[in-house]
Design an enzyme around this catalytic site. Structure first.
Site, PDB file in Angstrom:
ATOM      1  N   LYS A  36      29.235 -34.223  -5.075  1.00  0.00           N
ATOM      2  CA  LYS A  36      28.878 -33.552  -4.233  1.00  0.00           C
ATOM      3  C   LYS A  36      28.220 -32.520  -4.476  1.00  0.00           C
ATOM      4  O   LYS A  36      29.056 -31.954  -5.522  1.00  0.00           O
ATOM      5  CB  LYS A  36      30.396 -33.487  -2.750  1.00  0.00           C
ATOM      6  CG  LYS A  36      29.703 -35.050  -1.762  1.00  0.00           C
ATOM      7  CD  LYS A  36      30.364 -34.771  -0.493  1.00  0.00           C
ATOM      8  CE  LYS A  36      29.848 -35.825   0.301  1.00  0.00           C
ATOM      9  NZ  LYS A  36      31.525 -35.973   1.124  1.00  0.00           N
ATOM     10  N   ARG A  56      35.741 -42.596  -1.607  1.00  0.00           N
ATOM     11  CA  ARG A  56      34.560 -43.616  -1.574  1.00  0.00           C
ATOM     12  C   ARG A  56      33.348 -42.788  -2.479  1.00  0.00           C
ATOM     13  O   ARG A  56      33.138 -41.430  -2.456  1.00  0.00           O
ATOM     14  CB  ARG A  56      33.818 -42.973   0.120  1.00  0.00           C
ATOM     15  CG  ARG A  56      32.508 -42.735  -0.052  1.00  0.00           C
ATOM     16  CD  ARG A  56      32.738 -42.442   1.681  1.00  0.00           C
ATOM     17  NE  ARG A  56      30.667 -42.930   2.076  1.00  0.00           N
ATOM     18  CZ  ARG A  56      30.126 -42.190   1.812  1.00  0.00           C
ATOM     19  NH1 ARG A  56      29.556 -41.749   1.343  1.00  0.00           N
ATOM     20  NH2 ARG A  56      28.562 -42.667   1.516  1.00  0.00           N
TER      21      ARG A  56
HETATM   22  N1  HH2 Z   1      30.242 -39.140   2.938  1.00  0.00           N
HETATM   23  C1  HH2 Z   1      28.840 -38.806   3.248  1.00  0.00           C
HETATM   24  C2  HH2 Z   1      28.206 -40.027   4.287  1.00  0.00           C
HETATM   25  N2  HH2 Z   1      29.347 -40.824   4.481  1.00  0.00           N
HETATM   26  N3  HH2 Z   1      31.474 -41.244   5.121  1.00  0.00           N
HETATM   27  C3  HH2 Z   1      33.186 -40.770   4.825  1.00  0.00           C
HETATM   28  N4  HH2 Z   1      33.953 -41.288   5.525  1.00  0.00           N
HETATM   29  N5  HH2 Z   1      33.651 -39.803   4.125  1.00  0.00           N
HETATM   30  C4  HH2 Z   1      32.090 -38.968   3.297  1.00  0.00           C
HETATM   31  O1  HH2 Z   1      32.569 -38.247   2.107  1.00  0.00           O
HETATM   32  C5  HH2 Z   1      31.133 -39.840   3.617  1.00  0.00           C
HETATM   33  C6  HH2 Z   1      30.396 -40.074   4.392  1.00  0.00           C
HETATM   34  C7  HH2 Z   1      27.757 -38.374   2.286  1.00  0.00           C
HETATM   35  O2  HH2 Z   1      26.773 -38.814   0.948  1.00  0.00           O
HETATM   36  P1  HH2 Z   1      26.056 -39.393   0.371  1.00  0.00           P
HETATM   37  O3  HH2 Z   1      26.003 -40.632   1.446  1.00  0.00           O
HETATM   38  O4  HH2 Z   1      26.446 -39.880  -0.749  1.00  0.00           O
HETATM   39  O5  HH2 Z   1      25.115 -39.191   1.038  1.00  0.00           O
HETATM   40  P2  HH2 Z   1      24.366 -38.963   2.378  1.00  0.00           P
HETATM   41  O6  HH2 Z   1      24.998 -38.812   3.506  1.00  0.00           O
HETATM   42  O7  HH2 Z   1      22.410 -38.311   1.525  1.00  0.00           O
HETATM   43  O8  HH2 Z   1      23.575 -40.482   2.556  1.00  0.00           O
END
Ligand code: HH2
Length: 264
Positions: free
Chosen positions: A209, A243
């Site tokens: 992040k 995660r």
């Molecule tokens: N962060 C993201 C998405 N889903 N779910 C939980 N429970 N906790 C988190 O911190 C979280 C999440 C964002 O990260 P990412 O999936 O890598 O990116 P994007 O939202 O751009 O798909």
């Protein structure tokens, strides 16, 4: 918890399985199985990017992206399958396809999501987000970020419990980066034991992040070491799960953290 984003635009791993030719479910499935082999206990499959300013995706498009991947992973077994969605229609389709966990970055604010959760036996991961993805990073403010996030999460937990979801099926997540400055993220990580003290398993998603880049420099691809530092910290502070994008390195780092802590 390994991240499997079947999106064209996720901030760090978007575009790997969705391109102009559509969704490559086979490739996403192979990646999920590789993460399971690398030691992931849960695979979190998402079809909508929630990065600040991301475009909205229709639930039908989200289902088309992730349902075949969820089904394939559930059929393969060996790993719990989580579905990262804010949409009841998507959650329902994925539960039918064999998902074990609903991961809602909107924290089950939508009554329809609560209903789907209550009508299932799935685990529920309640994440805190301030406002909406489009605007959440516009000057986020809190009184005491940890107390505010904790109180908000516990209110969402009570809504789920009132609707009939067993308390022991519910995990919580402070939502690192979701309507938070770097200082907010650090405070939440520093005071993670206050969330652990709720008795609900705490999940932390700090992987790659932006705050990591702000501290250590570098784009998403250069944030492995910072992500490992955050994962190790979270585990040492009592998080039940992290995660992450980089499953193998995280599993190896946490094996050492666990050994130091006496968990073997
Ligand atoms: N962060 C993201 C998405 N889903 N779910 C939980 N429970 N906790 C988190 O911190 C979280 C999440 C964002 O990260 P990412 O999936 O890598 O990116 P994007 O939202 O751009 O798909």
């Amino acid at each position: 918890m390994g991240i499997l984003n079947v999106t064209p635009d996720s901030f760090s791993d978007g575009g790997r399985f969705v391109g102009p030719g559509g969704v490559d479910a086979e490739a996403a499935l192979r990646e999920g199985l590789a993460m399971a082999a690398a030691g992931a206990a849960v695979l979190d499959v998402g079809g909508e990017s929630t990065r600040p300013g991301a475009a909205e995706v229709s639930p039908a498009e989200e289902v088309a992206r992730i349902e075949p991947v969820v089904r394939g992973l559930a059929e393969a077994g060996g790993c719990a399958v989580s579905v990262d969605t804010r949409h009841a229609e998507v959650a329902r389709a994925c539960l039918e396809a064999g998902a074990d966990v609903l991961n809602d970055v909107a924290g089950f604010r939508d009554g329809a999501m609560v209903e789907v959760a209550a009508g299932s036996t799935a685990g529920c991961l309640v994440m805190h987000m301030l406002g909406e993805p489009r605007t959440m990073q516009d000057d986020p403010r809190y009184g005491d970020v940890v107390a505010d996030v904790k109180a908000w999460l516990l209110r969402r937990v009570e809504t789920l419990v009132d609707a009939g979801v067993d308390r022991d099926r519910i995990a919580i997540d402070p939502g690192i980066g979701f309507g938070k400055t770097t200082a907010h993220n650090l405070e939440l990580l520093r005071r993670l034991p206050e969330l652990v003290a709720t008795g609900h398993p705490v999940v932390v998603g700090a992987s790659r992040k932006r705050f990591i880049g702000e501290i250590a420099g570098g784009g998403p691809e250069e944030r492995l070491e910072g992500s490992l530092a955050a994962a190790v910290w979270a585990a040492a502070m009592g998080a039940a799960a992290v995660r992450v994008h980089d499953v193998g390195p995280t599993v190896r780092a946490l094996a050492v953290t666990g050994a130091i802590g006496g968990a073997g």
